[in-house]
Design a protein around this motif. Sequence first.
Motif, mmCIF file in Angstrom:
data_model
loop_
_atom_site.group_PDB
_atom_site.id
_atom_site.type_symbol
_atom_site.label_atom_id
_atom_site.label_comp_id
_atom_site.label_asym_id
_atom_site.label_seq_id
_atom_site.Cartn_x
_atom_site.Cartn_y
_atom_site.Cartn_z
ATOM 1 N N HIS A 94 0.806 -1.225 0.000
ATOM 2 C CA HIS A 94 0.000 0.000 0.000
ATOM 3 C C HIS A 94 0.836 1.270 0.000
ATOM 4 O O HIS A 94 0.364 2.320 -0.458
ATOM 5 N N ILE A 95 2.085 1.203 0.465
ATOM 6 C CA ILE A 95 2.871 2.431 0.545
ATOM 7 C C ILE A 95 3.283 2.907 -0.847
ATOM 8 O O ILE A 95 3.683 4.065 -1.033
ATOM 9 N N MET A 96 3.158 2.060 -1.865
ATOM 10 C CA MET A 96 3.459 2.473 -3.234
ATOM 11 C C MET A 96 2.294 3.225 -3.880
ATOM 12 O O MET A 96 2.433 3.757 -4.975
ATOM 13 N N ARG A 97 1.155 3.249 -3.210
ATOM 14 C CA ARG A 97 -0.027 3.898 -3.756
ATOM 15 C C ARG A 97 -0.337 5.171 -2.973
ATOM 16 O O ARG A 97 0.023 5.303 -1.801
ATOM 17 N N SER A 98 -1.033 6.076 -3.595
ATOM 18 C CA SER A 98 -1.419 7.304 -2.902
ATOM 19 C C SER A 98 -2.578 7.015 -1.956
ATOM 20 O O SER A 98 -3.388 6.101 -2.184
ATOM 21 N N ALA A 99 -2.660 7.801 -0.897
ATOM 22 C CA ALA A 99 -3.757 7.650 0.054
ATOM 23 C C ALA A 99 -5.103 7.897 -0.607
ATOM 24 O O ALA A 99 -6.111 7.265 -0.255
ATOM 25 N N ARG A 119 0.901 -1.714 9.130
ATOM 26 C CA ARG A 119 2.231 -1.156 9.322
ATOM 27 C C ARG A 119 3.275 -2.212 8.964
ATOM 28 O O ARG A 119 2.946 -3.371 8.709
ATOM 29 N N LEU A 120 4.514 -1.805 8.993
ATOM 30 C CA LEU A 120 5.599 -2.725 8.652
ATOM 31 C C LEU A 120 5.634 -3.922 9.595
ATOM 32 O O LEU A 120 6.058 -5.020 9.209
ATOM 33 N N ASP A 121 5.168 -3.739 10.847
ATOM 34 C CA ASP A 121 5.172 -4.838 11.810
ATOM 35 C C ASP A 121 3.892 -5.671 11.773
ATOM 36 O O ASP A 121 3.711 -6.585 12.575
ATOM 37 N N GLY A 122 2.981 -5.363 10.843
ATOM 38 C CA GLY A 122 1.765 -6.147 10.692
ATOM 39 C C GLY A 122 0.576 -5.663 11.488
ATOM 40 O O GLY A 122 -0.504 -6.246 11.379
ATOM 41 N N THR A 123 0.729 -4.610 12.275
ATOM 42 C CA THR A 123 -0.401 -4.050 13.006
ATOM 43 C C THR A 123 -1.195 -3.128 12.088
ATOM 44 O O THR A 123 -0.678 -2.607 11.098
ATOM 45 N N GLU A 124 -2.469 -2.919 12.433
ATOM 46 C CA GLU A 124 -3.338 -2.126 11.574
ATOM 47 C C GLU A 124 -2.928 -0.655 11.567
ATOM 48 O O GLU A 124 -2.633 -0.068 12.610
ATOM 49 N N LEU A 125 -2.916 -0.073 10.380
ATOM 50 C CA LEU A 125 -2.605 1.344 10.203
ATOM 51 C C LEU A 125 -3.906 2.059 9.839
ATOM 52 O O LEU A 125 -4.408 1.905 8.719
ATOM 53 N N PRO A 138 9.207 0.877 -1.554
ATOM 54 C CA PRO A 138 9.778 0.129 -0.432
ATOM 55 C C PRO A 138 11.111 -0.518 -0.798
ATOM 56 O O PRO A 138 11.365 -0.837 -1.960
ATOM 57 N N THR A 139 11.943 -0.708 0.195
ATOM 58 C CA THR A 139 13.215 -1.393 0.001
ATOM 59 C C THR A 139 12.987 -2.906 -0.030
ATOM 60 O O THR A 139 11.905 -3.397 0.324
ATOM 61 N N GLU A 140 14.004 -3.652 -0.446
ATOM 62 C CA GLU A 140 13.885 -5.116 -0.446
ATOM 63 C C GLU A 140 13.631 -5.636 0.969
ATOM 64 O O GLU A 140 12.855 -6.575 1.163
ATOM 65 N N GLU A 141 14.290 -5.028 1.961
ATOM 66 C CA GLU A 141 14.075 -5.454 3.341
ATOM 67 C C GLU A 141 12.643 -5.177 3.780
ATOM 68 O O GLU A 141 12.023 -5.998 4.475
ATOM 69 N N GLU A 142 12.091 -4.055 3.370
ATOM 70 C CA GLU A 142 10.705 -3.741 3.718
ATOM 71 C C GLU A 142 9.737 -4.707 3.039
ATOM 72 O O GLU A 142 8.719 -5.088 3.631
ATOM 73 N N TRP A 143 10.044 -5.106 1.813
ATOM 74 C CA TRP A 143 9.214 -6.110 1.152
ATOM 75 C C TRP A 143 9.203 -7.404 1.967
ATOM 76 O O TRP A 143 8.137 -7.968 2.248
ATOM 77 N N SER A 144 10.367 -7.877 2.339
ATOM 78 C CA SER A 144 10.460 -9.129 3.070
ATOM 79 C C SER A 144 9.775 -9.035 4.430
ATOM 80 O O SER A 144 8.937 -9.872 4.790
ATOM 81 N N ASP A 145 10.114 -7.998 5.204
ATOM 82 C CA ASP A 145 9.546 -7.854 6.550
ATOM 83 C C ASP A 145 8.045 -7.585 6.505
ATOM 84 O O ASP A 145 7.275 -8.143 7.299
ATOM 85 N N GLY A 146 7.637 -6.719 5.572
ATOM 86 C CA GLY A 146 6.226 -6.356 5.506
ATOM 87 C C GLY A 146 5.333 -7.507 5.087
ATOM 88 O O GLY A 146 4.240 -7.698 5.637
ATOM 89 N N LEU A 147 5.767 -8.296 4.103
ATOM 90 C CA LEU A 147 4.971 -9.434 3.664
ATOM 91 C C LEU A 147 4.898 -10.512 4.743
ATOM 92 O O LEU A 147 3.840 -11.102 4.976
ATOM 93 N N SER A 148 6.017 -10.764 5.413
ATOM 94 C CA SER A 148 6.006 -11.760 6.489
ATOM 95 C C SER A 148 5.090 -11.326 7.630
ATOM 96 O O SER A 148 4.337 -12.141 8.184
ATOM 97 N N ALA A 149 5.120 -10.049 7.970
ATOM 98 C CA ALA A 149 4.263 -9.539 9.042
ATOM 99 C C ALA A 149 2.795 -9.650 8.639
ATOM 100 O O ALA A 149 1.935 -10.009 9.455
#
Length: 274
Positions: A94-99, A119-125, A138-149
């Motif tokens: 979602h961070i790649m899209r406009s609000a 959010r990046l940690d999987g909690t609701e934003l 997003p960075t590659e690390e954010e892709w990995s962490d965000g999808l896993s969360a």
Amino acid sequence: MSYQEVFEHQLVAISVSESPDMPALGLSDGHLRDAMAEIARHLLALGARLVYGGDLRQHGFSELLFELIARHRRDADEGDNRAGVTNFLAWPVHIMRSAVDLEATAAQLEGSANFICLRLDGTELPMDERRALAHQQPTEEEWSDGLSAMRQTMLAASGARIVLGGGVDKFKGTIPGIAEEALLSFQGKQPLYLMGGFGGCTRDIAETIGLLSPWAGSRAPWPGRTAFEAFSAADLNNGLTPEENAALARTPHVDQAVTLILRGLMRVGPTPNP
């Protein structure tokens, strides 16, 4: 206990993505889309609610699911005001899209789907907080962490999971997405249904746990595949016998797969709302 009594308390996660094996099986991507639609349609008709981790690609599985939900809602009992699907958007999605775009989509789906940014940690934003954030890459690390969360959040929000298809390369994260979602279900002892008749990652998992014998399209191990060697068909925890699970993992016939999945869910019984 009736079907309605069981399924009105079921929250079922659906994990699906394109399979590289469709041409070898004499199938097209349309068959995979039809399979997802039929599974979702039957579950919705019985009163179940769906959990999905979407990506909002045009003509993707999310769009198909939303169209199905909209049609179901038009035909459903007007007294049932529950949203048919909870759709989670991982941070890097979602961070790649406009609000503005996100709010427009949420408004369009209001009443049919709960549209939740994470959010990046999987909690609701909350959307008002998301509104204050500019879209970014997003960075590659954010892709990995965000999808896993996001996948951990899906696990907590659902009582069972159905998986089908799945690529095993060109994925974002540490292991293929279908594999990570199935592995979380195994680890969490969540009822898991492997619909392997469309090949891909799902078929590979069925082979690795000893449910099916390797076939001509078998692949070399992909990242994370060996983690499934710790599990067997008994760990699917899904109400089906070993023979029924083997049939589900093998069949390309959607009617047979749906029958087996519904049978297993009936045997498992209602799951409490997370």
